[in-house]
Motif scaffolding. Structure first.
Motif, short mmCIF file in Angstrom:
data_model
loop_
_atom_site.label_atom_id
_atom_site.label_comp_id
_atom_site.label_asym_id
_atom_site.label_seq_id
_atom_site.Cartn_x
_atom_site.Cartn_y
_atom_site.Cartn_z
N SER A 135 14.86 -1.83 -4.23
CA SER A 135 13.61 -2.85 -4.24
C SER A 135 12.87 -3.47 -3.25
N THR A 136 14.31 -3.48 -2.03
CA THR A 136 13.44 -3.93 -0.94
C THR A 136 11.93 -3.26 -0.79
N HIS A 137 11.60 -2.49 -0.32
CA HIS A 137 10.30 -1.76 0.11
C HIS A 137 9.03 -1.44 -1.29
N LEU A 138 10.75 -1.68 -2.34
CA LEU A 138 9.29 -1.75 -3.42
C LEU A 138 7.86 -2.81 -3.26
N ALA A 139 9.22 -4.53 -2.77
CA ALA A 139 8.27 -5.37 -2.61
C ALA A 139 7.19 -5.73 -1.34
N ALA A 140 7.87 -5.37 -1.19
CA ALA A 140 6.66 -5.00 0.74
C ALA A 140 5.06 -3.90 0.17
N PHE A 141 5.88 -3.00 -0.89
CA PHE A 141 4.55 -2.05 -1.15
C PHE A 141 3.31 -2.86 -2.06
N LYS A 142 4.49 -4.04 -3.00
CA LYS A 142 3.56 -4.54 -3.09
C LYS A 142 2.57 -5.91 -3.08
N LYS A 143 3.31 -5.70 -1.67
CA LYS A 143 2.70 -7.30 -1.53
C LYS A 143 1.02 -6.88 -0.34
N CYS A 144 1.57 -5.66 0.29
CA CYS A 144 1.14 -4.80 1.20
C CYS A 144 -0.51 -4.71 0.51
N LEU A 145 -0.21 -3.95 -0.92
CA LEU A 145 -1.25 -3.52 -1.82
C LEU A 145 -2.32 -4.93 -2.79
N ILE A 146 -1.41 -5.94 -3.02
CA ILE A 146 -2.34 -6.81 -3.19
C ILE A 146 -3.06 -8.04 -1.95
N GLU A 147 -2.29 -7.89 -1.06
CA GLU A 147 -3.18 -8.61 0.09
C GLU A 147 -4.51 -7.58 0.47
N GLN A 148 -4.39 -6.77 0.78
CA GLN A 148 -5.39 -5.42 1.28
C GLN A 148 -6.60 -5.68 -0.14
N GLY A 149 -6.24 -5.60 -1.25
CA GLY A 149 -7.54 -6.24 -1.79
C GLY A 149 -7.99 -7.22 -1.88
#
Length: 355
Positions: free
Chosen positions: A246-260
């Motif tokens: 779950s922790t890595h999933l949250a980090a993946f989602k945060k990075c994807l949204i910030e880059q977009g």
């Protein structure tokens, strides 16, 4: 035989009983008499045993006597006794709930040291908000409390706004040490001084490089799979496996949204759409969990990418060929998220305008 009864003497008591009256005389109690001097009755005892000397602490206690409180208390008497411990500030007396009495004039009551330090010789300030008159310009000055202790001198600030010496090294090396904000400000300053350079910069400006963005998404996706259990006997999509990832999933989602968001805010519309296709494949590769509420982050990533694509299609002036190419790619993404249908409908409306 002694103690035996004879006819001449009659019945007689035993000799042992005859001695009882003599013994009883010895058991008689005499009335107590006041003893004036015990040493006269027992001269062999030492004087320290009969009357021990008191200790120094006991002598001090006897000389001091018991502390007595005055039966009545008067402010005037207390003021005359010790006038140095009284403050010149008049403090109102405490009123009982059922009895209200105005403070007597001419009577100075005692105040605590804290009040004397805060008030001093100045006028007493009402600390309740309803009693403060903010219309008075001198009101803020009344709240300034001067302390007898002098504060430490202010630290002298270093002057950082001095003119920086000109960098004599290679220009590309110097630009690497600047932050994106510094680069933007520097270019804006140069184009403001030399407007003819702006058109040249626009012509030479390349499209954003998506390689670093892809590398970061790939790294975060690998962390998700590394956190899953490696045993063949355990499931990799159940609730215990999700709790580990779950922790890595949250980090993946945060990075994807910030880059977009960065690409959309920079108004690189074509690059933003390319990023949507790139990031969509990474989101599709993430695990699908057995418990449906655990797939919420996956759906949120698809929804964010759909929003980026919709914004780019609305604000970007794309050609007809690019719109057709984008529509074909979006058709294969409908199976992952039905929300992408809104982008397809928008493209179809734009294509009709070209007819």
């Amino acid at each position: 035989m002694e103690g035996a009864a004879t006819p001449e003497t009659g019945r007689r008591t035993r000799a042992a009983l005859a001695e009882i009256p003599t013994r009883l005389d010895r058991l008689r109690v005499t009335p107590l008499q006041p003893v004036t001097n015990i040493r006269e009755l027992s001269p062999a005892l030492p004087p320290s045993y009969l009357s021990p000397a008191p200790s120094p602490d006991e002598l001090c206690i006897q000389q001091r006597g018991r502390k007595r409180l005055p039966s009545t208390w008067s402010p005037d008497i207390e003021l005359k006794r010790n006038s140095s411990f009284h403050s010149t500030v008049r403090t109102p007396t405490k009123n009982t709930p059922g009895r209200i009495s105005p403070p007597k004039l001419g009577v100075t009551l005692r105040s605590t040291p804290r009040k004397r330090l805060m008030l001093g010789e100045s006028e007493r300030i009402p600390f309740t908000p309803d009693k403060i008159d903010f219309s008075d310009l001198s009101t803020p000055q009344k709240f300034k409390i001067t302390s007898p202790i002098k504060g430490s001198p202010p630290v002298k600030r270093l002057r950082l706004d001095k003119q920086v010496e000109e960098f004599k090294g290679p220009l590309d090396v110097a630009l690497k040490g600047l932050s994106p904000t510094q680069l933007v400000n520097m270019i804006k300053k140069i184009t403001h001084k030399h407007p003819e350079i702006e058109q040249e910069i626009r012509g030479e400006m390349p499209a954003p490089d998506l390689t670093p963005l892809e590398e970061k998404l790939s790294y975060l996706k690998s962390n998700i799979f590394k956190s899953l259990p490696t045993s063949r006997l355990t499931s990799k999509t159940d609730s215990p496996a999700f709790s580990r990832a779950s922790t890595h999933l949250a980090a993946f989602k945060k990075c994807l949204i910030e880059q977009g968001k960065t690409l959309v805010e920079s108004q690189h519309w074509e690059s933003a759409i390319k990023y949507v296709f790139l990031a969509w494949s990474y989101v599709r590769a993430t695990p699908v969990w057995d418990n449906q509420p655990h797939n919420m982050q996956r759906k949120q990533c698809f929804k964010a990418l759909t929003t980026f694509c919709m914004t780019s299609l609305k604000k970007g002036a794309l050609s007809k060929d690019k719109l057709i190419d984008i529509q074909d790619k979006l058709q294969g993404m409908v199976a992952d998220s039905e929300e992408i249908q809104s982008c397809i409908k928008l493209i179809q409306g734009r294509l009709q305008d070209f007819l």
